[in-house]
Design an enzyme around this catalytic site. Structure first.
Site, PDB file in Angstrom:
ATOM      1  CE1 TYR A   1      34.767   3.104  56.017  1.00  0.00           C
ATOM      2  CE2 TYR A   1      33.748   4.394  54.279  1.00  0.00           C
ATOM      3  CZ  TYR A   1      33.915   3.197  54.937  1.00  0.00           C
ATOM      4  OH  TYR A   1      33.237   2.086  54.522  1.00  0.00           O
TER       5      TYR A   1
ATOM      6  CG  ASP B   1      33.308  -2.482  60.135  1.00  0.00           C
ATOM      7  OD1 ASP B   1      33.561  -1.423  59.517  1.00  0.00           O
ATOM      8  OD2 ASP B   1      32.249  -3.132  59.958  1.00  0.00           O
TER       9      ASP B   1
ATOM     10  CG  HIS C   1      31.689  -2.892  56.251  1.00  0.00           C
ATOM     11  ND1 HIS C   1      32.026  -1.758  56.935  1.00  0.00           N
ATOM     12  CD2 HIS C   1      31.712  -2.543  54.943  1.00  0.00           C
ATOM     13  CE1 HIS C   1      32.255  -0.771  56.087  1.00  0.00           C
ATOM     14  NE2 HIS C   1      32.069  -1.222  54.856  1.00  0.00           N
TER      15      HIS C   1
END
Length: 502
Positions: A262, A290, A371
């Site tokens: 991330y 995303d 996700h």
């Protein structure tokens, strides 16, 4: 001795609510002077500090003053006040890495050691044990069993999707809209499902993708997953939001791994992690793209705020707001590639045009993923996106320019084979292995991998195929793929529908 670690001045996101442990994985700790434990705080004294003017909480036999932290908490003050004057150890240990407190609280927040016991302790799990592993025949079984043994909060976090959960359910249902065209009279006595993915030789064309906070389900968390992957020689992708520290997971086994990144607003943390990956036997970095904001995961939120009595509260828990930068662009991907010799992939691609852009930016691989149905509701199932992408890549002679992976809704070996027939290099498994780990630890994860391997082999034999490179679109019928009807299978019996306020 109780050691306090003081990080550089960053957002101190220490969530007592369900979710991620903000930026602990990415932060470089600076060791300060050790502070001796000299004060004993009784349970009676702790229980007196339960107001917003004085908020004390016990975690793992240590007492902290969180009064000044109330307004800084990304989950809002309500969830902390729920545990004011109480022991929050069980919930905290389920939801956060063990090192978060040392990294994100100041020395003065630590008050002393808890003395005495509380009158009652809530039970974390339901009564009864789990069936013997010999009774587990498929990945659905692990989901069913873990639903019975996990706490309601943990089950909601692992199993939930965004909004009405249409996307989450259709990720799996879409596979049922593809059928096979098997060949016969083929010698299938010997089937080889080994392959190489992103620099790692592996015994299966699937990998265990990044899932946050595995310790919520089992004390060993990502460590038992790492051990199982080594024994079965499949790839583990380490999550940025793992329960255990990156160093602990990479040192647990010698097997090469992947890392899921991330990107924080302060890019230096991402740059540090790229260097760490290079030095700790990580073979590829997968940048999640995303999650500019967190999808609305209703089951998770409803349980988290079930006991909050303030009718006027408007606080919304968003653990990614200080963790994933909504400003990430293709320029960041170019920058990461310039800073490392490792392959760089992007995870969370959901349209053909972005795959083509990834090729333009020399990205090594993409993961077609929504996700797990936890972000944008009504995003297409990844298997459907794969069916859209590959014909265009082949038509433009670009299919050898980038590796295409896929995750989301995979629960059977037939699902894996269908994705490979459509052109995927490999397939990511998420929830099924975290359910197996929650119920049985390392043994469960190994059993889940073995079941999936066996199903892939069986499917290939019945298809009349003996090696992965012979899997192609001629072996499948996709004419019904975009019908988008929900297939009624055993998963529907496990699925827990959304509820209304009680």
């Amino acid at each position: 001795m109780f050691k306090i670690f003081r990080p550089p001045k960053l957002s101190r996101s220490l969530g007592l609510g369900l979710g991620f442990a903000a930026s602990a994985m990415m932060t470089t700790s600076i060791l300060c002077d050790s502070i001796p434990i000299t004060r004993k705080i009784t349970v009676d004294e702790l229980q007196k500090h339960k107001s917003t003017d004085s908020t004390w909480v016990a975690i793992n036999r240590k007492v902290y003053d969180l009064t000044d932290f109330l307004q800084k908490h990304p989950g809002g003050s309500a969830i902390i006040m729920k545990f004011a004057g109480k022991d929050a150890s069980k919930l905290f240990n389920h939801l956060h890495p063990i090192y978060v407190l040392d990294q994100y609280l100041e020395p003065e927040n630590y008050l002393g050691e808890l003395e005495g016991e509380f009158a009652t302790e809530p039970k974390a799990k339901s009564e009864g044990g789990v069936p013997p592993l010999s009774r587990v025949f498929n990945l659905h079984d692990f989901e069913f069993i873990s639903k019975k043994v996990l706490t309601p909060e943990t089950w909601a976090y692992y199993s939930g999707g965004s909004d009405d959960e249409i996307t989450m359910r259709d990720n799996h249902s879409a596979f049922a809209r593809i059928f096979f065209n098997p060949k016969v009279l083929v010698d299938v006595r010997n089937v080889d499902i080994s392959t190489e993915m992103m620099g790692i030789e592996t015994d299966a064309p699937f990998y265990l993708t990044a899932v946050a906070m595995a310790q919520m389900g089992h004390p060993d968390g990502e460590l038992s997953v790492a051990r199982a992957c080594k024994e079965e020689n499949v790839i583990q992708m380490i999550s940025s939001t793992s329960s255990y520290h990156f160093d602990d997971i990479t040192k647990e086994t010698t097997m090469s791994k992947w890392f899921q990144l991330y990107v924080q607003p302060d890019r230096s943390h991402s740059h540090q992690m790229l260097k760490k990956c290079e030095n700790q036997n990580v073979k590829a970095v997968f940048v999640t793209v995303d999650t500019p904001v967190l999808g609305f995961r209703e089951k998770d939120f409803r349980l988290r705020y079930a006991d909050v009595e303030d009718d006027d509260t408007t606080e919304q828990f968003d653990p990614i707001k200080d963790y994933q930068d909504p400003g990430i662009t293709w320029a960041d991907i170019d920058d990461f590639k310039s800073r490392t010799n490792l392959p760089v992939a992007i995870k969370g691609v959901q349209r053909v045009e972005d795959v083509l852009l990834a090729i333009d930016h020399k990205v090594d691989a993409v993961v077609l993923s929504n996700h797990g149905g936890r972000q944008l509701e009504y995003s297409k199932p990844p298997i459907e996106v794969l069916a859209d992408v590959m014909p265009i890549l082949k038509e433009r002679k670009l299919d050898d320019k980038i590796d295409i992976f896929i995750d989301g809704g995979v629960k059977r070996g037939t699902d894996v084979v269908k994705a490979l027939c459509l052109g995927a290099k490999g397939v990511g498994i998420g929830r099924p292995y975290i359910y197996a780990n929650s119920a049985y630890g390392e043994r469960g994860v190994r059993k889940a991998i073995q079941l999936l391997k066996n199903e892939v082999i069986l499917t290939m034999k019945l298809l009349g195929v003996t090696k992965l490179e012979d899997l192609n679109e001629d072996l499948i019928d996709t004419r019904n793929l975009k019908n988008r009807r929900f297939h009624n299978d055993v998963h529907n019996d496990i699925y827990e529908p959304l509820t209304f306020p009680k």
